[in-house]
Structures are given as structure tokens and as C-alpha cells.
Design a protein around this motif. Structure first.
Motif, PDB file in Angstrom:
ATOM      1  N   TYR A 528       1.048  -8.478  -0.569  1.00 38.92           N
ATOM      2  CA  TYR A 528       0.657  -7.282  -0.928  1.00 38.92           C
ATOM      3  C   TYR A 528      -0.116  -7.551  -2.329  1.00 38.92           C
ATOM      4  CZ  TYR A 528       5.114  -7.166   1.273  1.00 38.92           C
ATOM      5  OH  TYR A 528       6.230  -7.341   2.087  1.00 38.92           O
ATOM      6  N   GLN A 531       2.211  -3.593  -6.006  1.00 37.15           N
ATOM      7  CA  GLN A 531       3.719  -3.039  -5.416  1.00 37.15           C
ATOM      8  C   GLN A 531       3.986  -2.033  -6.409  1.00 37.15           C
ATOM      9  OE1 GLN A 531       5.879  -6.499  -4.022  1.00 37.15           O
ATOM     10  NE2 GLN A 531       6.624  -5.137  -2.831  1.00 37.15           N
ATOM     11  N   LEU A 556      -1.489  -2.097  -0.695  1.00 34.54           N
ATOM     12  CA  LEU A 556      -0.418  -1.378  -1.422  1.00 34.54           C
ATOM     13  C   LEU A 556       0.699  -1.501  -0.471  1.00 34.54           C
ATOM     14  CD1 LEU A 556      -1.941   1.788  -2.652  1.00 34.54           C
ATOM     15  CD2 LEU A 556      -1.868  -0.499  -3.889  1.00 34.54           C
ATOM     16  N   LYS A 557       1.864  -1.771  -1.141  1.00 34.51           N
ATOM     17  CA  LYS A 557       3.358  -1.744  -0.313  1.00 34.51           C
ATOM     18  C   LYS A 557       4.294  -1.097  -1.362  1.00 34.51           C
ATOM     19  CE  LYS A 557       6.555  -2.760   2.616  1.00 34.51           C
ATOM     20  NZ  LYS A 557       6.459  -2.303   3.959  1.00 34.51           N
ATOM     21  N   TRP A 560       4.270   4.139  -3.097  1.00 33.88           N
ATOM     22  CA  TRP A 560       3.181   4.869  -3.502  1.00 33.88           C
ATOM     23  C   TRP A 560       2.976   6.255  -2.659  1.00 33.88           C
ATOM     24  CZ3 TRP A 560       0.055   2.238  -6.957  1.00 33.88           C
ATOM     25  CH2 TRP A 560       0.268   1.000  -6.820  1.00 33.88           C
ATOM     26  N   ASN A 561       3.531   6.718  -1.888  1.00 33.03           N
ATOM     27  CA  ASN A 561       3.429   7.938  -1.360  1.00 33.03           C
ATOM     28  C   ASN A 561       3.922   9.052  -2.021  1.00 33.03           C
ATOM     29  OD1 ASN A 561       2.249   6.627   1.161  1.00 33.03           O
ATOM     30  ND2 ASN A 561       4.185   7.093   2.434  1.00 33.03           N
ATOM     31  N   ASN A 583      -0.467   1.269   2.021  1.00 35.10           N
ATOM     32  CA  ASN A 583       0.925   1.404   2.282  1.00 35.10           C
ATOM     33  C   ASN A 583       1.040   2.249   3.512  1.00 35.10           C
ATOM     34  OD1 ASN A 583       3.530   1.242   1.184  1.00 35.10           O
ATOM     35  ND2 ASN A 583       3.437   3.540   0.735  1.00 35.10           N
ATOM     36  N   TRP A 590      -5.689   7.735   2.305  1.00 37.00           N
ATOM     37  CA  TRP A 590      -5.087   7.594   0.878  1.00 37.00           C
ATOM     38  C   TRP A 590      -5.747   8.375  -0.110  1.00 37.00           C
ATOM     39  CZ3 TRP A 590      -1.579   5.653  -1.848  1.00 37.00           C
ATOM     40  CH2 TRP A 590      -1.824   5.271  -3.188  1.00 37.00           C
TER      41      TRP A 590
END
Length: 669
Positions: A528, A531, A556-557, A560-561, A583, A590
Motif C-alpha cells: 500500500y 495507510q 490506500l488501505k 480511509w472511508n 481503499n 474516491w
């Protein structure tokens, strides 16, 4: 006793100190003192200790320095002689002090190279099948005050332990590696029928336990002595050593470290009784022992429980310049509580059992005992954590207003620079620290996890991390970031850093508040690129004007949401032409979350990024996000060519690192 003139020199630093003390008493005028040390190897029979009465003044300092073109060496070790070769080709010698005075040592050096205490397996690790814990005394914390652990193994894993004799059991030690730490313990009992060992000490930390599948090595028993470079000291005082190729009795020097501290500078800040205005120039210190306690070493982040070869407390205006510290069982240098306005520069720290330079205390000491304004500049700090892998290159605890600049920090197993010592939002005194223009590289290998090139903890308002070059950061399993804002990191600016070749991202924030990540180049992470773990109800960070380039893994991982952050005006470029995974979102989706509305998926036009040339061919695209180019070539050490070349790790080390990374990535950890 000699007078200390050139014609009648003194024999030791302590002798010079005592002469200065005596002269101060009898002299009517104030003056500077300079102790000039001629070339030679000086065996230290006791630490060099300085107290407040040994201070100079700002106008009249006291200096301990090497003579012109000299490189004097002060050694805390003892040369072991009298070896013979037994029928198996192993060298052995009976050490009188070990026979009659029970002298034991936990490190050994052969021809200046750290030897390996007899261990099994010789390469890699044994694997733990299961772990049981019996709590004997719970205590008041989450970690039991006293407990017993039983470690079970499969038969094939246990085989190498079967030769351990009954009278050896309690001398045997194990090292178990778990997450960002490790446990070093002695064995209480070994049950060959049940394929288990028992050990006791504190309870395991619930958040970082030894578990099934964990990696472990065993050391300090004679049957493990089976590989060139290994050594073992029996309880009967016989030292055994298996010679490496081309080592003979005639061409080999064996040194056992004796002193646990080489220099101690100790004042009392609370009483305004400081040690002040003393300078060390061009002196080399080596062979400093660290005795493994009978209780072993409980897991401790950054190996912060160790002491240091050179320790200062309650000092002002102490400088170390053009010195060398090596072959230690512990950290090289520590400015403990009550230190200020001091400097370490142009100093070479290497072959370290622990870390390089440590600043401040574990506790938030206020007022006179607070450590601040220490400058760590233009040093080479390499090859550390050799006895205690969680150690770091530079550790800043509860300490403020320090500058860590232009250092080369490489070949450690955990982290390059660590700043802060509070988990979460409790009061922290790690404020306004500057970590700038450092070259931090080849960190982590595949030994520990949850680590980074630069790591921060707690509220650190005013701290700036900028213009660093960070690369080749890898971890055993999770983690392996370039810059890692861990629990509660607050008010930190990450700007103008070049980060490349990491395992899990150029930047990671666990949780924190109002950090700024701006104008960085983050390149070629494997899994990733970025993060973020725990979203909170306040703004976690701003991520703007950055360039992210990669050819594998996700963009992204993590969390993030739901994160509250300002993310915009960035360039993302997948140089292999494949999809962009934000993500689980496409870039378009996004942006629907109100992130990266003015960001671009375009080539930043670097000259040769795959070969670490991140200069721009043109300004066509980076100007669109208001990115400002910075000269990353200024990071790292500076000075004459010899000093700059010394900072380069041997090719054998960097190639081994690359091979280790490749093998680790196959494990899918």
C-alpha cells in the motif's frame, strides 16, 4: 605520578581529570584546560567519570582531545590469550577470573568482529507450536506481575534442544520475536517428553504476546557450538570458540568486554549542580559490556531499558565531535534527565548492541530535569540492535527543542528515528523537535514489525520532519513504513521528504490529530502506498501537494472511508498502467467522498525513478498541484570525501537486504 606535561604524560583520562581538579584548587586564575591524548590503545580499568567539580566555564572550557593526526582508542575490554586447539578443531582456554571469581560475559569479539553466542538454529528460527500462561501474581496493571509461560514445540523443532544437559538448563536463554519487540529469557525447565520449556517472569503483554507460530532461537549451551564464529563460556570458566576460515591462533585477537560503562558524566539538575562546558574531540571508545540480567529482558519498545556506553545526566554544553563509539552491548550515548544545550557531531557510532543516541527520559520530567536543546548533527549511526533488535538509531523521549540533522542512520532492525513517548493524548513533553536532512535506510529487514524509518508518538506540537531521504524499509509482517504517526501523534509537519522502497507505505497514521503531510515524494511501496488505521471525530491530518508513484499494490488501505482529513492537490501515478485502488474505490468514486477533488492521475515526469533519480524532466505536471521541488541530495552527512564514503553501507549488506526482502515477500505475511 607524572605531572601531565608532554615529557611526563599521565596514563589515563581519570588521571588527567584528577590533575585538573588539583590545579583548580591551587591556581588563583581561571583558565581553560586541554588534555591532549597521543595515539595508542588505552585499556580502561574503570569508567571515566566527570562530576560538577570537573566543569569548565563558557569562556574557559575543558577539552579532552586527540593529538594532531592521532586516533586514540579507549577500550573497556580484556584480551583473552592462551588458547589451544582441541581434537574437534575448537579453540579453548580456561579463564582464571571465570574459574575463581565467576566472571561471565555476554559478548565477545574476534579480530574486531562481534562473535555469535552459540545458538540454534544457526540460521532462521524455530517455530512455537503453542503457548500456555499461568499467572502467579496479577498485580495492578494489565501485565501480570509474575507469571509462568510454557512453550510447546513439534518434535522436529524440539530436536535441537534435546542435547541440553540438566546442569545447563538454567543457563540457556531464548529470544522470542513478536511484533515490534522480543522477549529474552532464561529457561526454568526443559521437558523432553512433553516437548516443552517453561520460563517465568512478568506476564505477557496482552497486546503483544508470544503466540503459536512465533519465531524463537535458543542460545548459550555447548551443543549449539557448531558453526564458525560461534563461542560459548562454560560455568567452569572454559571459553570455547569455533574459528572462522583463515583465523589462526597467531593472527587472531580475542577481546571480552568488561566495563558496562565507559564514560559517566553526572550532575544534579535539581540542585543546579551541573557538569558544564566540557568537550571531547577525536576520541574512540570501544568494547563496552552489557550483562544480561538473570531475569532476562522483558519486551520493551525501542529497547529503552538499556543503559549506554556513554551516559550524561544533569549537564550543559557538553560536546562530542569527531569521536567514535563501537562494539557495545548496549546503546552508544544517552543524554538522560536534566541535559541541555549539548552537541554530538561528526561522530561514528557502529557495531552497537543497542541503539545510537538516546535523548531524555521515559517520564515527563518538567522543570530542571527536562532535557532539551540537544543537537545531533552529521553523524554516522549504523549497524545497531545487534544484541537488542528493538533499539533505534536516535530516540527522543520526553525531550524538546532538539535537532536531529544530516545524520546517516542505517542497518537497524526496528526504527531509524523515534520521537515521543506517550501513547495517545496524555501529556507529552516531546515538543518542537526537528528531524531534518537525515538519510535513513535499510531498516527493519524481516525481523520485527510495526516499524518505520521515522516513528512518532503522542502530542508533539511544533515538531517538524522534513527534507529526509528514507528508503529500503521492510518488516517481517505488517508495517514497514517510511513515516509512521503512531498513537496520538499531534501537530507534526511532514514536509519535503523523499520516501521510497517501503513495504506498506510512505506514510501511515494510526491515529492522531492535525498533522500536516505536504510536498513529499512517496514512491514504490510494495503493498500500500498510504495507510490510515483509526478514524476519529477531529481532523486527523492534511495530505496535500504530494506525489505518489508506484508500480504494485493499492494506493490506500485502512480506515480511509471514515477519516476526517483534508486530502487534495496530489499526484498519483501507477507506472505499470494498471488500476488505482483507493481503499476499494476507483479514483472517481474516491473523489465522490470529497477527497482529492483537485488531484491528478498523471506522470510526474521524474528522470529515472526506478533507479532512485527523482529529479524532474520538466515542470509540466507537478506545477498543477503546486508541488515545490526540493533538493534531496542535501540529505545525509556532509564534509570531506572520506566521511561521506564511510557512510555507505557495504554492498554485501545492501544486497543481503534486497535478498531478504524478496524472500519475505514470498511469505505473504
Amino acid at each position: 605520578m607524572n605531572s601531565g606535561t608532554k615529557e611526563a604524560p599521565l596514563a589515563s583520562l581519570n588521571g588527567a581529570r584528577n590533575t585538573i581538579r588539583a590545579h583548580k584548587i591551587t591556581s588563583s586564575k581561571r583558565q581553560s584546560y586541554t588534555v591532549i591524548v597521543e595515539n595508542g590503545n588505552y585499556t580502561m580499568k574503570e569508567p571515566f567519570e566527570l562530576a560538577p567539580e570537573d566543569s569548565g566555564t563558557e569562556k574557559f572550557p575543558i577539552t579532552y582531545k586527540a593529538a594532531k593526526n592521532a586516533a586514540p582508542v579507549f577500550s573497556g575490554g580484556k584480551t583473552i590469550t592462551g588458547f589451544s586447539v582441541n581434537e574437534k578443531g575448537i579453540w579453548e582456554v580456561k579463564i582464571t577470573e571465570s574459574v575463581y571469581y565467576k566472571w561471565q560475559f555476554d559478548q565477545l569479539y574476534v579480530n574486531g568482529k562481534r562473535a555469535v553466542l552459540a545458538r540454534t538454529p544457526n540460521e532462521g528460527f524455530l517455530e512455537i507450536d503453542s503457548v500456555q500462561q499461568n499467572i502467579w501474581e496479577k498485580g495492578n496493571s494489565r501485565v501480570a506481575k509474575k507469571a509462568q509461560q510454557k512453550l510447546f514445540f513439534e518434535k522436529d523443532m524440539f530436536e535441537s534442544l534435546s542435547p541440553i544437559t540438566e546442569d545447563e538448563v538454567r543457563e540457556v536463554r531464548f529470544k522470542a520475536y513478536h511484533k515490534w519487540d522480543y522477549t529474552l529469557r532464561h529457561i526454568d525447565a526443559l521437558d523432553k517428553d512433553s516437548l516443552l520449556i517453561t520460563t517465568s517472569g512478568k506476564g505477557m503483554k496482552p497486546w503483544n504476546q508470544i503466540k503459536k507460530g512465533g519465531r524463537i532461537v535458543f542460545e548459550n549451551y555447548k551443543a549449539a557450538l557448531d558453526t564458525p564464529g560461534e563461542w560459548f563460556l562454560s560455568k567452569k570458566g572454559i571459553l570455547y570458540y569455533v574459528p572462522r576460515p583463515n583465523e589462526t591462533l597467531e593472527n587472531t585477537t580475542v577481546v571480552a568486554p568488561v566495563l558496562e560503562q565507559l564514560v559517566l558524566i553526572k550532575g544534579n539538575a535539581l540542585q543546579d549542580n551541573y557538569v558544564k562546558n566540557i568537550h571531547f574531540e577525536g576520541l574512540n571508545f570501544e568494547y563496552c559490556h552489557y550483562e544480561i540480567p538473570k531475569t532476562g529482558s522483558e519486551p520493551n519498545q525501542a529497547a529503552a531499558i538499556l543503559n549506554a556506553a556513554i551516559y550524561a545526566e544533569g549537564v550543559k554544553n557538553i560536546t562530542f565531535s569527531n569521536c567514535e563509539i563501537s562494539k557495545t552491548g548496549q546503546h552508544a550515548l544517552w543524554f538522560g534527565k536534566g541535559c541541555s544545550n549539548s552537541l554530538v557531531e561528526n561522530t561514528y557510532m557502529h557495531d552497537l548492541g543497542g541503539g545510537g543516541v538516546y535523548l531524555g527520559d521515559f517520564k515527563p520530567l518538567k522543570g530542571k530535569e527536562h532535557t532539551h536543546h540537544i543537537n545531533i548533527n552529521n553523524n554516522i549511526i549504523q549497524s545497531g540492535g545487534l544484541e537488542f533488535p528493538p533499539a533505534v538509531g536516535v530516540w527522543v523521549g520526553h525531550s524538546s527543542d532538539n535537532k536531529v540533522t544530516h545524520n546517516d542512520i542505517g542497518n537497524f532492525y526496528y526504527t531509524g528515528v523515534s520521537v515521543g513517548w506517550v501513547w495517545g493524548y496524555k501529556p507529552s513533553l516531546a515538543k518542537r523537535n526537528t528531524i531534518a536532512y537525515n538519510h535513513i535506510h535499510h531498516i527493519g529487514w524481516d525481523l520485527l514489525s510495526d516499524m518505520a524509518g521515522i516513528y512518532t508518538l503522542g502530542e508533539s506540537e511544533g515538531t517538524r520532519i522534513e527534507n529526509n531521504v528514507i528508503h529500503d524499509i521492510h518488516a517481517y509482517s505488517y508495517g514497514g513504513w517510511g513515516m509512521y504517526a503512531d498513537e496520538g501523534s499531534t501537530g507534526i509537519v511532514f514536509k519535503n521528504n523523499l520516501v521510497y522502497h517501503t513495504k506498506t507505505g510512505g506514510f501511515q497514521q494510526n491515529y492522531g490529530k492535525e498533522n500536516i503531510v505536504k510536498n513529499n515524494i512517496l514512491a514504490y511501496a510494495k503493498r500500500y502506498q498510504l495507510q490510515c488505521n483509526i478514524p476519529e471525530k477531529h481532523e486527523s491530518f492534511a495530505f496535500t501537494n504530494n506525489i505518489v508513484i508506484f508500480n504494485e499494490g493499492m494506493v490506500l488501505k485502512g480506515g480511509w472511508n471514515d477519516v476526517i482529513a483534508r486530502i487534495d492537490q496530489n499526484i498519483y501515478w501507477n507506472s505499470n498502467g494498471k488500476k488505482y485502488d483507493f481503499n476499494g474505490h476507483t479514483f472517481k468514486n474516491w473523489q465522490k467522498k470529497e477527497f482529492d477533488l483537485h488531484s491528478l492521475l498523471v506522470n510526474p515526469n521524474f528522470k529515472d525513478p526506478l533507479n532512485a533519480d527523482f529529479r524532474f524532466i520538466n515542470k509540466k505536471n507537478y506545477t498543477k498541484i503546486n508541488f515545490i521541488p526540493f533538493d534531496y541530495s542535501k540529505s545525509g552527512v556532509y564534509g570531506d570525501n572520506e566521511w561521506v564514503e564511510k557512510a555507505k553501507l557495504p554492498i554485501s549488506v545492501t544486497q543481503n537486504f534486497d535478498n531478504t526482502v524478496q524472500e519475505n515477500m514470498k511469505l505473504k505475511k
